[in-house]
Design a protein around this motif. Structure first.
Motif, mmCIF file in Angstrom:
data_model
loop_
_atom_site.group_PDB
_atom_site.id
_atom_site.type_symbol
_atom_site.label_atom_id
_atom_site.label_comp_id
_atom_site.label_asym_id
_atom_site.label_seq_id
_atom_site.Cartn_x
_atom_site.Cartn_y
_atom_site.Cartn_z
ATOM 1 N N LYS A 222 0.829 -1.209 0.000
ATOM 2 C CA LYS A 222 0.000 0.000 0.000
ATOM 3 C C LYS A 222 0.865 1.262 0.000
ATOM 4 N N GLY A 223 0.672 2.105 -1.002
ATOM 5 C CA GLY A 223 1.340 3.398 -1.032
ATOM 6 C C GLY A 223 2.819 3.385 -1.348
ATOM 7 N N VAL A 224 3.356 2.281 -1.873
ATOM 8 C CA VAL A 224 4.792 2.270 -2.171
ATOM 9 C C VAL A 224 5.105 3.269 -3.277
ATOM 10 N N THR A 225 6.338 3.748 -3.267
ATOM 11 C CA THR A 225 6.767 4.714 -4.280
ATOM 12 C C THR A 225 6.698 4.100 -5.676
ATOM 13 N N VAL A 226 7.228 2.886 -5.797
ATOM 14 C CA VAL A 226 7.267 2.206 -7.092
ATOM 15 C C VAL A 226 6.887 0.739 -6.904
ATOM 16 N N LEU A 227 6.035 0.248 -7.788
ATOM 17 C CA LEU A 227 5.681 -1.172 -7.834
ATOM 18 C C LEU A 227 6.100 -1.738 -9.182
ATOM 19 N N TYR A 228 6.972 -2.742 -9.153
ATOM 20 C CA TYR A 228 7.245 -3.538 -10.350
ATOM 21 C C TYR A 228 6.349 -4.757 -10.283
ATOM 22 N N HIS A 229 5.483 -4.899 -11.266
ATOM 23 C CA HIS A 229 4.543 -6.023 -11.252
ATOM 24 C C HIS A 229 4.593 -6.726 -12.596
ATOM 25 N N GLU A 230 4.689 -8.030 -12.543
ATOM 26 C CA GLU A 230 4.719 -8.791 -13.776
ATOM 27 C C GLU A 230 3.464 -8.583 -14.599
ATOM 28 N N SER A 231 3.637 -8.588 -15.926
ATOM 29 C CA SER A 231 2.513 -8.496 -16.856
ATOM 30 C C SER A 231 2.845 -9.395 -18.038
ATOM 31 N N THR A 232 2.790 -10.684 -17.790
ATOM 32 C CA THR A 232 3.208 -11.649 -18.801
ATOM 33 C C THR A 232 2.338 -11.593 -20.047
ATOM 34 N N PHE A 233 1.026 -11.353 -19.844
ATOM 35 C CA PHE A 233 0.088 -11.424 -20.964
ATOM 36 C C PHE A 233 -0.683 -10.124 -21.160
ATOM 37 N N ALA A 256 -2.110 -2.035 -8.801
ATOM 38 C CA ALA A 256 -1.478 -0.726 -8.563
ATOM 39 C C ALA A 256 -2.512 0.299 -8.122
ATOM 40 N N LYS A 257 -3.656 0.288 -8.773
ATOM 41 C CA LYS A 257 -4.705 1.253 -8.431
ATOM 42 C C LYS A 257 -5.242 0.998 -7.029
ATOM 43 N N LYS A 258 -5.522 -0.257 -6.708
ATOM 44 C CA LYS A 258 -6.080 -0.575 -5.394
ATOM 45 C C LYS A 258 -5.071 -0.360 -4.276
ATOM 46 N N ALA A 259 -3.783 -0.520 -4.593
ATOM 47 C CA ALA A 259 -2.737 -0.316 -3.586
ATOM 48 C C ALA A 259 -2.289 1.140 -3.508
ATOM 49 N N GLU A 260 -2.808 1.979 -4.402
ATOM 50 C CA GLU A 260 -2.494 3.407 -4.414
ATOM 51 C C GLU A 260 -0.987 3.661 -4.446
ATOM 52 N N VAL A 261 -0.314 2.976 -5.371
ATOM 53 C CA VAL A 261 1.137 3.140 -5.488
ATOM 54 C C VAL A 261 1.449 4.405 -6.279
ATOM 55 N N GLY A 262 2.700 4.852 -6.207
ATOM 56 C CA GLY A 262 3.083 6.053 -6.934
ATOM 57 C C GLY A 262 3.259 5.802 -8.419
ATOM 58 N N LYS A 288 -2.964 5.378 -14.317
ATOM 59 C CA LYS A 288 -2.351 6.361 -15.210
ATOM 60 C C LYS A 288 -0.827 6.384 -15.207
ATOM 61 N N ASN A 289 -0.224 6.238 -14.037
ATOM 62 C CA ASN A 289 1.228 6.432 -13.943
ATOM 63 C C ASN A 289 1.954 5.110 -14.205
ATOM 64 N N VAL A 290 2.088 4.759 -15.467
ATOM 65 C CA VAL A 290 2.644 3.467 -15.868
ATOM 66 C C VAL A 290 3.932 3.660 -16.655
#
Length: 301
Positions: A222-233, A256-262, A288-290
């Motif tokens: 929740k609220g981390v500055t940056v989230l790297y998340h896999e998007s294989t497909f 990302a949206k639900k966790a309100e990341v930066g 939006k911030n991708v």
């Protein structure tokens, strides 16, 4: 906080793409996260000093995330490394690596420490005065963890123009920077907020690869500055996510949206796709911030 992507594609290495590996530089630490084939070549290509890598974090024991590890360990030996190396990964990683070193008679001349992980809950695996690293349990086909890197708050900043208005001995400056109030000889209490300014905002980085869509990790990131998340497909292959234990770009964006990341950084793309910009376009319909990772790409946050 600086993130260097050494590799961010799934499954197999190709002549122009590499499997997962990245370097996080945060608060004077350099952390290597996953170590797919070709990692040491990419470290050289990106001019990252081997000697500064003291901690390696392995998410799981699928080859595209650790097949480069024994080669890197062996190269450290050939370079006459003498500083300890700490490896954090699932139970079994010590057996795999030490068997290769044993059968090749290539034992390291430097201390090699394995920290094997078995907990299905989040646990702290590394901590010092500046940084804390915790696991993020992920849902994949095998036992798998992401990792959360969190800066600790620094000292408050002394406002010398205010401090010098009072007869405060310099011996108390350290205590003030730690957030404590000051009691003068006559009993007067000077509130810390009057003498200091807030420290620099802390940064955090969450690495989540590989995993199917799973909201259980949201409280941890929740609220981390940056989230790297896999998007294989992409969404056109959403039906493959459940059976393979992977996520789509929309899945990552929803988390990302639900966790309100930066910022959300996408990666671990299936090599069936020719244009990774499609992942960004898909994710931006939800968040939006991708940003999109790519081999050799550097992010400064």
């Amino acid at each position: 906080m600086k993130l260097t992507i050494l590799g961010c594609y799934s499954a197999t290495p190709r002549t122009f793409t590499n499997p997962t590996s990245q370097v996080l530089e945060i608060n004077n630490h350099i952390f290597l996260i996953d170590c797919g084939e070709g990692t040491q070549v990419e470290l050289r290509r990106n001019r990252i000093k081997f000697s500064r890598i003291k901690h390696i974090f392995i998410s799981h024991l699928h080859g595209d995330h650790f097949f480069g590890l024994v080669g890197l360990i062996s190269t450290f030996r050939l370079l006459t490394r003498d500083t300890p190396l700490h490896i954090y990964g699932p139970k079994g990683i010590k057996e795999i690596i030490t068997l290769q070193l044993k059968l090749s008679n290539s034992w390291t001349d430097y201390p090699l420490h394995f920290h094997e992980l078995i907990s299905k809950d989040s646990v702290v695996v590394f901590e010092d005065e500046k940084i804390k690293v915790s696991t993020i349990p992920l849902q994949h086909r095998v036992y798998c963890n992401g990792f959360l890197f969190q800066e600790k708050p620094g000292d408050r900043k002394l406002l010398m123009s205010k401090v010098l208005n009072y007869d405060i001995d310099v011996a108390y400056y350290r205590s003030i920077k730690k957030g404590n109030d000051v009691i003068l000889d006559d009993g007067t209490v000077i509130a810390n907020e009057e003498l200091t300014d807030d420290p620099k905002p802390v940064k955090s980085y969450a690495f989540c690869s590989d995993t199917k869509y799973d909201e259980n990790k949201i409280p941890l990131i929740k609220g981390v500055t940056v989230l790297y998340h896999e998007s294989t497909f992409l969404e056109s292959h959403q039906h493959l996510c459940a059976t393979t234990g992977h996520s789509s770009a929309k899945d990552a964006a929803t988390i990302a949206k639900k966790a309100e990341v930066g910022t959300l950084v996408l990666g671990h793309y299936s090599t069936r796709y020719n244009d990774i910009e499609l992942f960004k376009e898909e994710a931006k319909t939800i968040f939006k911030n991708v940003e999109i990772a790519d081999d050799g790409k550097v992010f400064d946050f």
